[in-house]
Design a protein around this motif. Structure first.
Motif, mmCIF file in Angstrom:
data_model
loop_
_atom_site.group_PDB
_atom_site.id
_atom_site.type_symbol
_atom_site.label_atom_id
_atom_site.label_comp_id
_atom_site.label_asym_id
_atom_site.label_seq_id
_atom_site.Cartn_x
_atom_site.Cartn_y
_atom_site.Cartn_z
ATOM 1 N N SER A 1 33.207 30.377 67.307
ATOM 2 C CA SER A 1 33.883 31.634 67.605
ATOM 3 C C SER A 1 35.394 31.409 67.568
ATOM 4 C CB SER A 1 33.480 32.160 68.980
ATOM 5 O OG SER A 1 34.265 33.283 69.321
ATOM 6 N N ASP A 2 36.082 32.239 66.772
ATOM 7 C CA ASP A 2 37.536 32.094 66.699
ATOM 8 C C ASP A 2 38.214 32.565 67.989
ATOM 9 O OD1 ASP A 2 36.575 34.573 66.079
ATOM 10 O OD2 ASP A 2 38.142 35.075 64.641
ATOM 11 N N LYS A 3 37.398 33.125 68.867
ATOM 12 C CA LYS A 3 37.941 33.547 70.166
ATOM 13 C C LYS A 3 37.952 32.377 71.144
ATOM 14 C CE LYS A 3 36.022 38.190 69.505
ATOM 15 N NZ LYS A 3 35.028 39.182 69.992
ATOM 16 N N GLY A 4 37.366 31.278 70.710
ATOM 17 C CA GLY A 4 37.284 30.114 71.587
ATOM 18 C C GLY A 4 35.855 29.851 71.999
ATOM 19 N N GLY A 5 35.434 28.579 71.984
ATOM 20 C CA GLY A 5 34.077 28.249 72.384
ATOM 21 C C GLY A 5 33.078 28.522 71.279
ATOM 22 N N THR A 6 31.813 28.670 71.662
ATOM 23 C CA THR A 6 30.735 28.926 70.697
ATOM 24 C C THR A 6 29.895 30.104 71.158
ATOM 25 O OG1 THR A 6 29.266 27.364 71.810
ATOM 26 C CG2 THR A 6 30.597 26.501 69.974
#
Length: 308
Positions: free
Chosen positions: A275-280
């Motif tokens: 996820s480009d938002k951070g994390g998976t």
């Protein structure tokens, strides 16, 4: 009526007009195309010839063009690529036109060319065929599965596809081209897409208002082939707004999809979870992978790197 007949008689003083008509009739009737027709149509009378002389003349002229055919692009006939036939109907001669062999071949070629849509695919891949594929023991299973899919594909009835994975340069994309050309022979339309460039174009399509139109075209194609999935930097948006809707629609409509990738199922799932938002986002990745796994056969493409 008498005045008209007198006018014609005055014009034809000495019978010159009648003589010209007779000579024209003789040339038409004795021509090779008309003689061939008369031999096959025994019921033709002299009166029918007189009444249908203009049609016989047209038939003669057009058929003689065909005998010295200059090619479809330079066809001099009234309807380019069509040739006339004469037939008898209710005691009269009638003309009908049908496509000549060159016209039929041209339309067939255009139809077949339209069977394959390609996006960002190299020319050598688009020209690939199973006959041209280099045979070796490492790729026997992959080639066999590709041939089997191409020969049995039934879009709309059976949505099962293939997932071809392996190292760089082993010929995965080339197999897609061979599948596409085999499907073309069966008049099954396919779209062959290099996935990273396609995803980039879909991002740009948001700005020009063509996103939904392009998405619809891709997800509705009878056989979709996504080349090199996972090679791009996956974002939540490409996963959830492009790949997800495509797979959902094709699964429900039983439209087969063929993938190539450097990753196997588990490795691609890891890529899709990013996820480009951070994390998976493992659950979303797993949901898409379950669809891919259920509707494809996993096939490893082995062999040497043919690009080196």
């Amino acid at each position: 009526m008498d005045s008209i007949q007198k006018s014609f008689a005055a014009m034809d003083k000495g019978g010159r007009l009648q003589k010209q008509i007779a000579e024209q009739k003789k040339r038409v009737v004795l021509s090779k195309p008309v003689q061939s027709f008369l031999r096959e149509a025994n019921e033709v009378t002299e009166d029918m010839i007189d009444r249908g002389l203009s049609k016989l003349y047209e038939f003669k002229k057009e058929r003689e063009h065909c005998e010295t055919c200059p090619g479809l692009e330079n066809c001099p006939n009234m309807m380019q690529g069509y040739r006339p036939s004469v037939y008898v109907e209710r005691g009269s001669l009638e003309l009908t036109y049908s496509k000549c062999p060159l016209k039929v071949d041209d339309e067939e070629k255009k139809l077949q060319q339209g069977m394959i849509q390609s996006f960002y695919i190299p020319k050598d891949v688009l020209e690939a065929t199973f006959d041209l594929i280099e045979q070796d023991s490492d790729r026997t299973k992959a080639i066999t599965e590709a041939i089997k899919f191409a020969s049995t594909a039934q879009p709309g009835e059976n949505g099962h596809g293939l997932y071809l994975y392996g190292k760089f340069g082993v010929g995965k994309s080339y197999l897609l081209g061979a599948i596409a050309n085999d499907l073309k022979e069966s008049r099954i339309q396919s779209a062959l897409i290099y996935t990273p460039d396609f995803f980039r174009e879909m991002k740009a399509a948001i700005g020009d208002g063509t996103f939904q139109e392009k998405l619809e075209a891709v997800r509705r194609v009878p056989v979709l082939m996504l080349d090199d999935i996972g090679a791009e930097t996956t974002t939540a948006w490409t996963r959830d707004e492009i790949l997800g809707p495509i797979m959902q629609y094709r699964m429900s409509e039983r439209l087969p999809t063929v993938f190539t990738s450097n990753y196997d199922y588990d490795e691609l799932e890891v890529q899709l979870a990013y996820s480009d938002k951070g994390g998976t986002e493992e659950l979303k990745a797993k949901r898409i992978m379950e669809r891919i796994k259920h509707f494809t056969t996993l096939v490893e493409v082995k062999g040497k790197n043919r690009r080196s």
